[in-house]
Design a protein around this motif. Structure first.
Motif, short mmCIF file in Angstrom:
data_model
loop_
_atom_site.label_atom_id
_atom_site.label_comp_id
_atom_site.label_asym_id
_atom_site.label_seq_id
_atom_site.Cartn_x
_atom_site.Cartn_y
_atom_site.Cartn_z
N MET A 1 0.83 -1.18 0.00
CA MET A 1 0.00 0.00 0.00
C MET A 1 0.88 1.24 0.00
O MET A 1 1.92 1.27 0.62
N ASN A 2 0.44 2.27 -0.71
CA ASN A 2 1.19 3.51 -0.85
C ASN A 2 0.74 4.56 0.14
O ASN A 2 -0.40 4.55 0.59
N TYR A 3 1.63 5.51 0.42
CA TYR A 3 1.29 6.70 1.20
C TYR A 3 1.33 7.90 0.27
O TYR A 3 2.30 8.10 -0.45
N TYR A 4 0.25 8.66 0.28
CA TYR A 4 0.16 9.89 -0.48
C TYR A 4 0.03 11.05 0.49
O TYR A 4 -0.51 10.91 1.59
N TYR A 5 0.51 12.20 0.07
CA TYR A 5 0.38 13.44 0.84
C TYR A 5 -0.33 14.45 -0.03
O TYR A 5 0.13 14.76 -1.13
N ILE A 6 -1.47 14.96 0.46
CA ILE A 6 -2.20 16.03 -0.22
C ILE A 6 -1.98 17.28 0.60
O ILE A 6 -2.27 17.31 1.80
N THR A 7 -1.47 18.35 -0.04
CA THR A 7 -1.17 19.57 0.69
C THR A 7 -2.30 20.59 0.51
O THR A 7 -2.96 20.64 -0.53
N PHE A 8 -2.48 21.41 1.56
CA PHE A 8 -3.52 22.43 1.61
C PHE A 8 -2.91 23.73 2.11
O PHE A 8 -1.95 23.70 2.87
N ARG A 9 -3.51 24.86 1.77
CA ARG A 9 -2.96 26.14 2.21
C ARG A 9 -3.39 26.53 3.61
O ARG A 9 -2.82 27.45 4.19
N SER A 10 -4.40 25.86 4.16
CA SER A 10 -4.86 26.23 5.50
C SER A 10 -5.31 25.00 6.28
O SER A 10 -5.67 23.98 5.70
N MET A 37 8.00 20.86 0.90
CA MET A 37 6.84 20.65 0.03
C MET A 37 6.13 21.96 -0.32
O MET A 37 5.36 22.00 -1.27
N GLU A 38 6.35 23.01 0.44
CA GLU A 38 5.62 24.25 0.25
C GLU A 38 6.55 25.42 0.00
O GLU A 38 7.46 25.66 0.78
N ARG A 69 -1.02 20.39 -3.84
CA ARG A 69 -0.27 19.38 -4.57
C ARG A 69 -0.47 18.01 -3.94
O ARG A 69 -0.87 17.90 -2.79
N VAL A 70 -0.11 16.98 -4.72
CA VAL A 70 -0.20 15.61 -4.25
C VAL A 70 1.17 14.96 -4.46
O VAL A 70 1.76 15.09 -5.52
N TYR A 71 1.64 14.28 -3.42
CA TYR A 71 2.93 13.59 -3.47
C TYR A 71 2.74 12.12 -3.14
O TYR A 71 1.90 11.77 -2.30
N LEU A 72 3.53 11.29 -3.78
CA LEU A 72 3.59 9.86 -3.48
C LEU A 72 4.90 9.59 -2.77
O LEU A 72 5.96 10.02 -3.25
N GLN A 73 4.83 8.90 -1.65
CA GLN A 73 6.05 8.49 -0.97
C GLN A 73 6.55 7.24 -1.66
O GLN A 73 5.95 6.17 -1.55
N THR A 74 7.65 7.37 -2.40
CA THR A 74 8.15 6.28 -3.22
C THR A 74 9.14 5.39 -2.50
O THR A 74 9.45 4.31 -2.95
N GLY A 75 9.66 5.83 -1.42
CA GLY A 75 10.62 5.06 -0.63
C GLY A 75 10.82 5.76 0.70
O GLY A 75 10.15 6.74 0.99
N GLU A 76 11.71 5.26 1.47
CA GLU A 76 11.96 5.87 2.77
C GLU A 76 12.55 7.26 2.57
O GLU A 76 13.70 7.41 2.15
N GLY A 77 11.75 8.28 2.83
CA GLY A 77 12.21 9.66 2.69
C GLY A 77 12.23 10.19 1.28
O GLY A 77 12.68 11.30 1.05
N GLN A 78 11.73 9.43 0.31
CA GLN A 78 11.71 9.88 -1.08
C GLN A 78 10.28 10.15 -1.52
O GLN A 78 9.39 9.33 -1.27
N PHE A 79 10.08 11.30 -2.16
CA PHE A 79 8.74 11.70 -2.58
C PHE A 79 8.77 12.10 -4.05
O PHE A 79 9.75 12.62 -4.55
N GLU A 80 7.62 11.88 -4.69
CA GLU A 80 7.45 12.25 -6.09
C GLU A 80 6.12 13.00 -6.22
O GLU A 80 5.09 12.51 -5.74
N GLU A 81 6.14 14.17 -6.84
CA GLU A 81 4.89 14.90 -7.04
C GLU A 81 4.08 14.19 -8.11
O GLU A 81 4.59 13.79 -9.15
N ILE A 82 2.78 14.06 -7.85
CA ILE A 82 1.86 13.39 -8.77
C ILE A 82 1.00 14.47 -9.43
O ILE A 82 0.25 15.17 -8.75
N PRO A 83 1.11 14.64 -10.75
CA PRO A 83 0.25 15.63 -11.42
C PRO A 83 -1.16 15.06 -11.56
O PRO A 83 -1.37 14.02 -12.17
N LEU A 84 -2.13 15.76 -10.98
CA LEU A 84 -3.52 15.32 -11.09
C LEU A 84 -4.39 16.45 -11.60
O LEU A 84 -4.65 17.39 -11.13
#
Length: 84
Positions: A1-10, A37-38, A69-84
């Motif tokens: 299972m993957n971990y995603y991070y969705i960022t918000f301004r508030s 990330m910001e 923005r949305v990021y996928l955690q691809t490995g330990e401490g590694q992130f990739e931005e996902i264009p959606l």
């Protein structure tokens, strides 16, 4: 299972998103956005454990919850931005 991070301004938008996704049985955790990330400094993110993120992003947009923005955690401490 993957971990995603969705960022918000508030915190308000992040909390709304957390409530909406939790009602749909999506496991998510509200947290401060890591500074790298910001560009604008402070922000908030939801950490989501999911197989696929598109349906969650679509639900947020349908409910007019703006996200940054949305990021996928691809490995330990590694992130990739996902264009959606």
């Amino acid at each position: 299972m993957n971990y995603y991070y969705i960022t918000f301004r508030s915190i308000t938008f992040a909390q709304r998103a957390e409530r909406l996704l939790s009602r749909g049985n999506v496991s998510c955790t509200l947290q401060r956005t890591p500074k790298w990330m910001e560009e604008q400094g402070c922000g908030y993110a939801l950490r989501i454990r999911a197989l696929e993120i598109r349906s969650q992003v679509q639900l947020l947009r349908q409910n007019r919850i703006p996200l940054r923005r949305v990021y996928l955690q691809t490995g330990e401490g590694q992130f990739e931005e996902i264009p959606l």
